[in-house]
Scaffold this motif. Sequence first.
Motif, PDB file in Angstrom:
ATOM      1  N   THR A 219       0.836  -1.195   0.000  1.00 23.20           N
ATOM      2  CA  THR A 219       0.000   0.000   0.000  1.00 23.20           C
ATOM      3  C   THR A 219       0.880   1.257   0.000  1.00 23.20           C
ATOM      4  O   THR A 219       2.092   1.172   0.184  1.00 23.20           O
ATOM      5  N   THR A 220       0.256   2.395  -0.204  1.00 17.37           N
ATOM      6  CA  THR A 220       0.983   3.653  -0.209  1.00 17.37           C
ATOM      7  C   THR A 220       0.342   4.631   0.769  1.00 17.37           C
ATOM      8  O   THR A 220      -0.889   4.642   0.941  1.00 17.37           O
ATOM      9  N   THR A 221       1.178   5.448   1.381  1.00 17.74           N
ATOM     10  CA  THR A 221       0.724   6.554   2.219  1.00 17.74           C
ATOM     11  C   THR A 221       1.032   7.851   1.478  1.00 17.74           C
ATOM     12  O   THR A 221       2.144   8.039   0.990  1.00 17.74           O
ATOM     13  N   VAL A 222       0.055   8.716   1.382  1.00 17.09           N
ATOM     14  CA  VAL A 222       0.212   9.974   0.651  1.00 17.09           C
ATOM     15  C   VAL A 222       0.112  11.125   1.642  1.00 17.09           C
ATOM     16  O   VAL A 222      -0.884  11.254   2.361  1.00 17.09           O
ATOM     17  N   MET A 223       1.159  11.957   1.674  1.00 16.56           N
ATOM     18  CA  MET A 223       1.207  13.104   2.573  1.00 16.56           C
ATOM     19  C   MET A 223       1.200  14.384   1.749  1.00 16.56           C
ATOM     20  O   MET A 223       1.816  14.454   0.682  1.00 16.56           O
ATOM     21  N   ILE A 224       0.508  15.408   2.239  1.00 16.79           N
ATOM     22  CA  ILE A 224       0.480  16.701   1.567  1.00 16.79           C
ATOM     23  C   ILE A 224       0.834  17.790   2.566  1.00 16.79           C
ATOM     24  O   ILE A 224       0.874  17.553   3.780  1.00 16.79           O
ATOM     25  N   GLY A 225       1.026  19.008   2.047  1.00 23.88           N
ATOM     26  CA  GLY A 225       1.334  20.134   2.937  1.00 23.88           C
ATOM     27  C   GLY A 225       2.643  19.904   3.656  1.00 23.88           C
ATOM     28  O   GLY A 225       3.665  19.544   3.067  1.00 23.88           O
ATOM     29  N   ASN A 226       2.626  20.092   4.970  1.00 26.87           N
ATOM     30  CA  ASN A 226       3.835  19.863   5.767  1.00 26.87           C
ATOM     31  C   ASN A 226       3.743  18.569   6.551  1.00 26.87           C
ATOM     32  O   ASN A 226       4.270  18.454   7.654  1.00 26.87           O
ATOM     33  N   GLY A 227       3.085  17.565   5.968  1.00 27.52           N
ATOM     34  CA  GLY A 227       3.045  16.241   6.568  1.00 27.52           C
ATOM     35  C   GLY A 227       1.664  15.741   6.921  1.00 27.52           C
ATOM     36  O   GLY A 227       1.545  14.708   7.590  1.00 27.52           O
ATOM     37  N   GLN A 228       0.619  16.405   6.460  1.00 25.95           N
ATOM     38  CA  GLN A 228      -0.734  15.937   6.754  1.00 25.95           C
ATOM     39  C   GLN A 228      -1.061  14.747   5.859  1.00 25.95           C
ATOM     40  O   GLN A 228      -0.847  14.788   4.650  1.00 25.95           O
ATOM     41  N   PRO A 229      -1.594  13.656   6.438  1.00 24.85           N
ATOM     42  CA  PRO A 229      -1.903  12.472   5.626  1.00 24.85           C
ATOM     43  C   PRO A 229      -3.170  12.667   4.813  1.00 24.85           C
ATOM     44  O   PRO A 229      -4.225  12.991   5.347  1.00 24.85           O
ATOM     45  N   LEU A 230      -3.047  12.449   3.503  1.00 23.84           N
ATOM     46  CA  LEU A 230      -4.220  12.472   2.636  1.00 23.84           C
ATOM     47  C   LEU A 230      -4.769  11.060   2.459  1.00 23.84           C
ATOM     48  O   LEU A 230      -5.985  10.857   2.439  1.00 23.84           O
ATOM     49  N   VAL A 231      -3.873  10.079   2.321  1.00 23.34           N
ATOM     50  CA  VAL A 231      -4.254   8.675   2.250  1.00 23.34           C
ATOM     51  C   VAL A 231      -3.379   7.915   3.233  1.00 23.34           C
ATOM     52  O   VAL A 231      -2.149   7.979   3.163  1.00 23.34           O
ATOM     53  N   LEU A 232      -4.028   7.175   4.122  1.00 26.48           N
ATOM     54  CA  LEU A 232      -3.314   6.401   5.132  1.00 26.48           C
ATOM     55  C   LEU A 232      -3.958   5.026   5.189  1.00 26.48           C
ATOM     56  O   LEU A 232      -5.041   4.851   5.758  1.00 26.48           O
ATOM     57  N   GLY A 233      -3.284   4.066   4.550  1.00 29.26           N
ATOM     58  CA  GLY A 233      -3.858   2.728   4.491  1.00 29.26           C
ATOM     59  C   GLY A 233      -5.148   2.727   3.692  1.00 29.26           C
ATOM     60  O   GLY A 233      -5.206   3.204   2.553  1.00 29.26           O
ATOM     61  N   ILE A 234      -6.209   2.204   4.293  1.00 23.56           N
ATOM     62  CA  ILE A 234      -7.500   2.126   3.599  1.00 23.56           C
ATOM     63  C   ILE A 234      -8.366   3.348   3.887  1.00 23.56           C
ATOM     64  O   ILE A 234      -9.534   3.384   3.485  1.00 23.56           O
ATOM     65  N   ASN A 235      -7.794   4.357   4.566  1.00 23.73           N
ATOM     66  CA  ASN A 235      -8.541   5.558   4.916  1.00 23.73           C
ATOM     67  C   ASN A 235      -8.011   6.756   4.126  1.00 23.73           C
ATOM     68  O   ASN A 235      -6.812   6.856   3.849  1.00 23.73           O
ATOM     69  N   SER A 236      -8.907   7.665   3.792  1.00 24.34           N
ATOM     70  CA  SER A 236      -8.510   8.872   3.070  1.00 24.34           C
ATOM     71  C   SER A 236      -9.087  10.092   3.773  1.00 24.34           C
ATOM     72  O   SER A 236     -10.184  10.033   4.343  1.00 24.34           O
ATOM     73  N   ALA A 237      -8.315  11.168   3.756  1.00 25.23           N
ATOM     74  CA  ALA A 237      -8.789  12.434   4.310  1.00 25.23           C
ATOM     75  C   ALA A 237      -9.615  13.158   3.244  1.00 25.23           C
ATOM     76  O   ALA A 237      -9.708  12.739   2.092  1.00 25.23           O
ATOM     77  N   GLU A 238     -10.199  14.282   3.647  1.00 21.77           N
ATOM     78  CA  GLU A 238     -11.003  15.082   2.727  1.00 21.77           C
ATOM     79  C   GLU A 238     -10.602  16.542   2.848  1.00 21.77           C
ATOM     80  O   GLU A 238     -10.494  17.071   3.955  1.00 21.77           O
ATOM     81  N   LEU A 239     -10.349  17.154   1.694  1.00 20.63           N
ATOM     82  CA  LEU A 239     -10.089  18.588   1.680  1.00 20.63           C
ATOM     83  C   LEU A 239     -11.424  19.319   1.655  1.00 20.63           C
ATOM     84  O   LEU A 239     -12.300  19.004   0.849  1.00 20.63           O
ATOM     85  N   THR A 240     -11.575  20.289   2.537  1.00 21.40           N
ATOM     86  CA  THR A 240     -12.820  21.052   2.618  1.00 21.40           C
ATOM     87  C   THR A 240     -12.521  22.534   2.468  1.00 21.40           C
ATOM     88  O   THR A 240     -11.401  22.986   2.702  1.00 21.40           O
ATOM     89  N   LEU A 241     -13.534  23.277   2.084  1.00 22.59           N
ATOM     90  CA  LEU A 241     -13.426  24.723   1.925  1.00 22.59           C
ATOM     91  C   LEU A 241     -14.042  25.402   3.130  1.00 22.59           C
ATOM     92  O   LEU A 241     -15.133  25.034   3.574  1.00 22.59           O
ATOM     93  N   ALA A 242     -13.347  26.391   3.656  1.00 23.43           N
ATOM     94  CA  ALA A 242     -13.832  27.123   4.827  1.00 23.43           C
ATOM     95  C   ALA A 242     -13.684  28.614   4.577  1.00 23.43           C
ATOM     96  O   ALA A 242     -12.798  29.056   3.837  1.00 23.43           O
ATOM     97  N   GLN A 243     -14.562  29.382   5.188  1.00 26.92           N
ATOM     98  CA  GLN A 243     -14.469  30.832   5.067  1.00 26.92           C
ATOM     99  C   GLN A 243     -13.215  31.342   5.757  1.00 26.92           C
ATOM    100  O   GLN A 243     -12.831  30.854   6.814  1.00 26.92           O
TER     101      GLN A 243
END
Length: 630
Positions: A219-243
Amino acid sequence: MSIISTGLSGLVAAQRGLEATSNNVANAGTDGYVRRRIVQAEAITTGAGLTADLGSGVRVTGVERLYDAFLGESLRGISSMEGRAQIMSDLAARLDGLIGNPDLGLDRSIQAFFDQVELLGRDPTSAASRQALLAQGDSLSGRFQQLGTQLERFGDEVDRRLADVTGRINAIAKSLATINETLARGASGANDLLDQRDALLGELSRLIDANVLKQADGTTTVMIGNGQPLVLGINSAELTLAQDEFDPTRLQINIDFGAESRPISRVVSGGELGGLLAFRSEALDPARRELGLLAATITNAFNEQHALGVDARGNLGGTFFSTLQPLVAGSARNAGAATLTATVADATALQARDYELRFDGTAWSLADAGTGQPLTMTGTGSVADPFLFDGLALSVSAGAATNDRFLVRPVTDAASRVALSIADAGSIAAAAPVRTSRLLGNASDATIALGGISDVTNPALQQPVQLRFESAGTFRVYDGANNDLSGPLAYTSGADINFNGWTVRVSGSPATGDRFDVLPTPPGSADNGNALELARVARRGYLAGGQVSADDLSTRLVATVGTAAQRHSQDLQVQGALREQAQLDFDAVGGVNLDEEAANLLRYQQAYQAASKIIAVADELFQTLIGIIR
């Protein structure tokens, strides 16, 4: 039988090679496909002696993807920078087309306005010239507003693009997590899944800078920014828009992983997402501030000079354009009840900059909102002793909580708020408030001229006075009632004489008894003194201690935006060339070369035919042996 077994193993190996080669040829045009080849090894020999030495054929141990992880990582990194460069180049070119276009930019409107001011100076009593100046002033205000609105729409477009890009990133992240789950189960068809995964990672890199870490289970782990996990194992994060905490009309990016949410707008640098954020902070916002500073400079400088004249009714001139005040916004996260009030203390010291005021629990500190650079200020922040910096005065009420923050924008949205503040042509202050004259009976040829207005608020500004020379080197100032207002004053030819808020200059060698009058300008005067000064406003130094004029700001705005567009275009060309070279290097290893595959087909065909011949010979020998026995 051993010959048949050996030939059969070669036949199977050649068949597998043909299958792998045919699959490569079939997918030669498939995006993301990595060519494959079979991995062969000598069959394990059992027994001893001569049989073991002769061997027992070949076996196919697997199918290898010809994928170079280092070249793949390099290609993803360069693709991320090209994605950023593409967005920056496209949007910067459009911004340059808006600001730098002679037909769409401000230069023509500014020039037309001041040309009309100059025409009014030639005939200040002309009602047509006055009305035309009002029309040009309204046109200039509208052009500022229009350009400011167009830059705001640029910001809205960036927000819409951010929503689109984050949606695509989220979809890719979910797909990568699904592939991770399948790979972790050890499902068949792993090479096809790896192709899909690497294609998704390539697409993801085009959208955002990402670090990919391969795990032992495939499997692969995908990190973005300064180390925030976007994909970790079988779980994925979500980018959201905020004011945005200071501006609800502007969107920022958060990453949500489980119950945790973190802002990442400041740490995303690559890909289309990084390009959008960088364009907004490095190109669009500075352009809005520079445009706002230009609007504030023209309106402030023109208003100040306009206030030094009198209109057609003999009244002192007021503001020609509306006064532009700084905008203040408190953070949505503020816990205290403090409020901030900002005013312009010195319009000539304004800068194209936004400021952040922060309270640490005991004291306030100031920083550049864009760079975070600490800045200095004086004062205590009270109404009586406000914070002073860069031409601004800030007063803060009580009730601030620790980490409360305020954003101060002196000029960012100034262009959108430019408007006329006078409604009729008669209110245009084209004349100077006072006029000068020499008595016809003066014995000398000395002259007097108005040097300027130093204090328009002086209540005695328009009081009639007379300069009477007692000798060639001294004079006194008298009012209309023959009262001495000054006492004896020394005279120097051409030197400034400051009195009652005005400045005059007497030149020559006055004789004893010479008199010079300073009188109020009557209504309907043909005096054009102030109109002439108004015509010089755009070229006169105003900011930075009189070193920078409105014309300088306009030129700087166009040059800055144009230079940035050219720089980003060149960067795109460089990044495109680097990506093409990285793609060639990657394809040299993992790409399908039809000429090479044709050679492989011929090689495996010949191997298949040779193995078939071995089996045929073995069969013939076996049949001969059977015949002998019979």
